[in-house]
Design an enzyme around this catalytic site. Sequence first.
Site, PDB file in Angstrom:
ATOM      1  CG  HIS A  58      13.492 -71.323 -36.369  1.00  0.00           C
ATOM      2  ND1 HIS A  58      13.234 -70.634 -35.201  1.00  0.00           N
ATOM      3  CD2 HIS A  58      14.096 -70.418 -37.199  1.00  0.00           C
ATOM      4  CE1 HIS A  58      13.664 -69.387 -35.326  1.00  0.00           C
ATOM      5  NE2 HIS A  58      14.198 -69.233 -36.534  1.00  0.00           N
ATOM      6  CD  GLU A  59      16.143 -71.197 -40.131  1.00  0.00           C
ATOM      7  OE1 GLU A  59      15.672 -70.331 -40.909  1.00  0.00           O
ATOM      8  OE2 GLU A  59      16.743 -70.901 -39.084  1.00  0.00           O
ATOM      9  CG  HIS A  62      12.067 -67.955 -40.827  1.00  0.00           C
ATOM     10  ND1 HIS A  62      11.458 -66.857 -40.245  1.00  0.00           N
ATOM     11  CD2 HIS A  62      13.066 -68.329 -39.979  1.00  0.00           C
ATOM     12  CE1 HIS A  62      12.054 -66.592 -39.089  1.00  0.00           C
ATOM     13  NE2 HIS A  62      13.026 -67.469 -38.905  1.00  0.00           N
TER      14      HIS A  62
END
Length: 266
Positions: A58-59, A62
């Site tokens: 998820h990170e 980003h």
Amino acid sequence: MTTVTTRRSDRRVSPVFVGILAVTAVTGWATWTGFAAQPGVAVFLFVTAAWIVSLCLHEYAHARTALHSGDVTVGAKGYLTLNPLKYTHALLSVVLPVIFVIMGGIGLPGGAVFIERGRISGRWRHSLVSAAGPLTNVLFAAVCTAPFWLGALDGVPADFRFALAFLALLQVTAAILNFLPVPGLDGYGVVEPWLSPRVKQQVEPFAPFGLLFVFALLWVPAVNNVFFDAIDAILRVLGIGDFDTYCGQSLYRFWEGADQICSVSP
């Protein structure tokens, strides 16, 4: 002007992430084969490790999107190594989301990577950087639910099926909650570039409390029931029934004692 370059070492996968993947693989194997004396322990470790893997991805999404959008500093910060220890707030990034899962079966990633937004131009790019994280949860959910909606469950052990169902529930909740336009969550980051400066100034003081506000709201029984009814409806469309998710969470919370009905096929 200071120039920042991304070195090859800045993109090398961290041994920490490799270790988490190894734990996921070993405990997944233990869940599949029934190797563990206490199946719930294997399910707990498998789901928790897989959940942390999804947090890292998820990170990473980003950071990787930010890199291609203009923020070339993410590499030097270690965000491209998938190492959760490199995140801005390790407590918010890993520990708190795991506690949320243990307490209430809610998949809610916390804020982790610091993006230098001033290096990114264009509202669409800003929105895409924010959307990249929860879209990863959507993809992860698709992978977890694939055996169900493809009808490929023949030969899959019950405990592993239950674990996958519970992990899918976490990913679906993470995607939906993160897309909420609440300050501090990715959904607000998607819409923020399109808001007027006045509105952004008024909302900014509430950003540090958005995550806690959502979690507290979900403890309200009426809100919790509506939310999880919606989650269950989405999972049913994907082929996962209430029994699978119930048994998955029951096995995961092994310290409470797994329900006996989960030891037999529905």
